[in-house]
Design a protein around this motif. Sequence first.
Motif, PDB file in Angstrom:
ATOM      1  N   PHE A 133     -15.972  23.214  31.667  1.00  0.00           N
ATOM      2  CA  PHE A 133     -15.563  24.110  32.743  1.00  0.00           C
ATOM      3  C   PHE A 133     -16.681  24.319  33.763  1.00  0.00           C
ATOM      4  CE2 PHE A 133     -15.467  28.639  34.193  1.00  0.00           C
ATOM      5  CZ  PHE A 133     -14.481  28.477  35.155  1.00  0.00           C
ATOM      6  N   ARG A 134     -17.907  24.591  33.293  1.00  0.00           N
ATOM      7  CA  ARG A 134     -18.986  24.888  34.250  1.00  0.00           C
ATOM      8  C   ARG A 134     -19.314  23.685  35.130  1.00  0.00           C
ATOM      9  NH1 ARG A 134     -21.816  25.153  29.401  1.00  0.00           N
ATOM     10  NH2 ARG A 134     -23.017  23.303  28.923  1.00  0.00           N
ATOM     11  N   GLU A 192     -24.282  28.340  33.244  1.00  0.00           N
ATOM     12  CA  GLU A 192     -23.053  29.134  33.359  1.00  0.00           C
ATOM     13  C   GLU A 192     -23.280  30.184  34.440  1.00  0.00           C
ATOM     14  OE1 GLU A 192     -20.333  28.626  31.544  1.00  0.00           O
ATOM     15  OE2 GLU A 192     -21.137  27.363  29.951  1.00  0.00           O
ATOM     16  N   SER A 206     -22.122  33.965  36.058  1.00  0.00           N
ATOM     17  CA  SER A 206     -21.377  35.185  35.727  1.00  0.00           C
ATOM     18  C   SER A 206     -20.190  35.305  36.681  1.00  0.00           C
ATOM     19  CB  SER A 206     -22.276  36.407  35.884  1.00  0.00           C
ATOM     20  OG  SER A 206     -22.543  36.625  37.255  1.00  0.00           O
ATOM     21  N   SER A 207     -19.234  36.129  36.307  1.00  0.00           N
ATOM     22  CA  SER A 207     -18.068  36.346  37.166  1.00  0.00           C
ATOM     23  C   SER A 207     -18.478  36.969  38.495  1.00  0.00           C
ATOM     24  CB  SER A 207     -17.076  37.258  36.450  1.00  0.00           C
ATOM     25  OG  SER A 207     -16.640  36.653  35.251  1.00  0.00           O
ATOM     26  N   GLU A 208     -19.542  37.765  38.467  1.00  0.00           N
ATOM     27  CA  GLU A 208     -20.020  38.391  39.705  1.00  0.00           C
ATOM     28  C   GLU A 208     -20.609  37.342  40.652  1.00  0.00           C
ATOM     29  OE1 GLU A 208     -20.507  39.617  36.678  1.00  0.00           O
ATOM     30  OE2 GLU A 208     -19.868  41.719  36.730  1.00  0.00           O
ATOM     31  N   GLU A 224     -17.806  35.413  42.246  1.00  0.00           N
ATOM     32  CA  GLU A 224     -17.229  36.175  43.362  1.00  0.00           C
ATOM     33  C   GLU A 224     -18.101  36.044  44.616  1.00  0.00           C
ATOM     34  OE1 GLU A 224     -14.452  38.067  43.707  1.00  0.00           O
ATOM     35  OE2 GLU A 224     -13.733  38.129  41.649  1.00  0.00           O
ATOM     36  N   ASP A 242     -10.856  31.913  48.140  1.00  0.00           N
ATOM     37  CA  ASP A 242     -10.489  32.857  47.095  1.00  0.00           C
ATOM     38  C   ASP A 242     -10.790  32.274  45.710  1.00  0.00           C
ATOM     39  OD1 ASP A 242      -8.798  35.529  47.032  1.00  0.00           O
ATOM     40  OD2 ASP A 242      -8.291  34.349  45.256  1.00  0.00           O
ATOM     41  N   VAL A 243     -11.257  33.143  44.791  1.00  0.00           N
ATOM     42  CA  VAL A 243     -11.554  32.699  43.424  1.00  0.00           C
ATOM     43  C   VAL A 243     -10.333  31.998  42.818  1.00  0.00           C
ATOM     44  CG1 VAL A 243     -12.208  33.425  41.087  1.00  0.00           C
ATOM     45  CG2 VAL A 243     -13.196  34.588  43.041  1.00  0.00           C
ATOM     46  N   SER A 244      -9.131  32.514  43.094  1.00  0.00           N
ATOM     47  CA  SER A 244      -7.928  31.923  42.495  1.00  0.00           C
ATOM     48  C   SER A 244      -7.709  30.490  42.987  1.00  0.00           C
ATOM     49  CB  SER A 244      -6.702  32.790  42.799  1.00  0.00           C
ATOM     50  OG  SER A 244      -6.432  32.792  44.177  1.00  0.00           O
ATOM     51  N   VAL A 245      -8.093  30.227  44.228  1.00  0.00           N
ATOM     52  CA  VAL A 245      -7.937  28.880  44.798  1.00  0.00           C
ATOM     53  C   VAL A 245      -8.950  27.924  44.163  1.00  0.00           C
ATOM     54  CG1 VAL A 245      -8.059  27.535  46.944  1.00  0.00           C
ATOM     55  CG2 VAL A 245      -7.006  29.800  46.950  1.00  0.00           C
ATOM     56  N   LEU A 256     -10.226  28.244  41.185  1.00  0.00           N
ATOM     57  CA  LEU A 256      -9.812  28.011  39.796  1.00  0.00           C
ATOM     58  C   LEU A 256      -8.631  27.051  39.710  1.00  0.00           C
ATOM     59  CD1 LEU A 256     -10.189  31.607  38.365  1.00  0.00           C
ATOM     60  CD2 LEU A 256     -11.676  29.634  37.918  1.00  0.00           C
ATOM     61  N   LEU A 257      -7.750  27.128  40.706  1.00  0.00           N
ATOM     62  CA  LEU A 257      -6.606  26.212  40.759  1.00  0.00           C
ATOM     63  C   LEU A 257      -7.111  24.779  40.878  1.00  0.00           C
ATOM     64  CD1 LEU A 257      -3.490  26.368  40.909  1.00  0.00           C
ATOM     65  CD2 LEU A 257      -3.708  26.353  43.401  1.00  0.00           C
TER      66      LEU A 257
END
Lengths: 98, 98
Positions: free
Chosen positions: A12-13, A54, A56-58, A61, A70-73, A75-76
């Motif tokens: 993933f990373r 890795e 962090s989520s921050e 963002e 966008d984070v969602s884009v 990740l897609l």
Amino acid sequence: MTDHGMKERPLFRQALGAVLRAYRFESGRTLRDIAQKAQLSSGYLSELERGHKEMSSEVLESLCDALNVDVSVVLLRVSGELAAASSSSLLSGISTAN
Amino acid sequence: MTDHGMKERPLFRQALGAVLRAYRFESGRTLRDIAQKAQLSSGYLSELERGHKEMSSEVLESLCDALNVDVSVVLLRVSGELAAASSSSLLSGISTAN
């Protein structure tokens, strides 16, 4: 399993770093520019883009904000990259099965 | 900004934890069962599911293996959850704009 010079499926990373770098390239911005906007060092951003660390989520963002995506884009796209890598592995598995 | 009892958009680790927990619930398996399969402690898995800790890419792979779901599918669902949360925030922003 080094048949056909197949690359292992990325973690993933690694896929995430590659996608973030792709967004940076597509927007024509430098490592330094994005690192500055996201308040990271250029060296650290470079490690992240190469999937060596890795994040962090921050930090994710902050980078997405700096890249105007966008984070969602992101990740897609990462999901798509991993699914594609998975299909290649599956096909490779079929072609080399006993 | 606590208007309308709106929840903040979740961070990636929170959305990821929630999606992994959802897959576990859907498969009817216990925290202990999945933790054991993924070689994690139940306490640690619980922290991950609640989004309290970041997980490494290797732990994400192990959990997806234990849950019999592809990482790309999990990420697709996380992307959807974040996009949905984003849309709610946007709508909320519009409805409360000056």
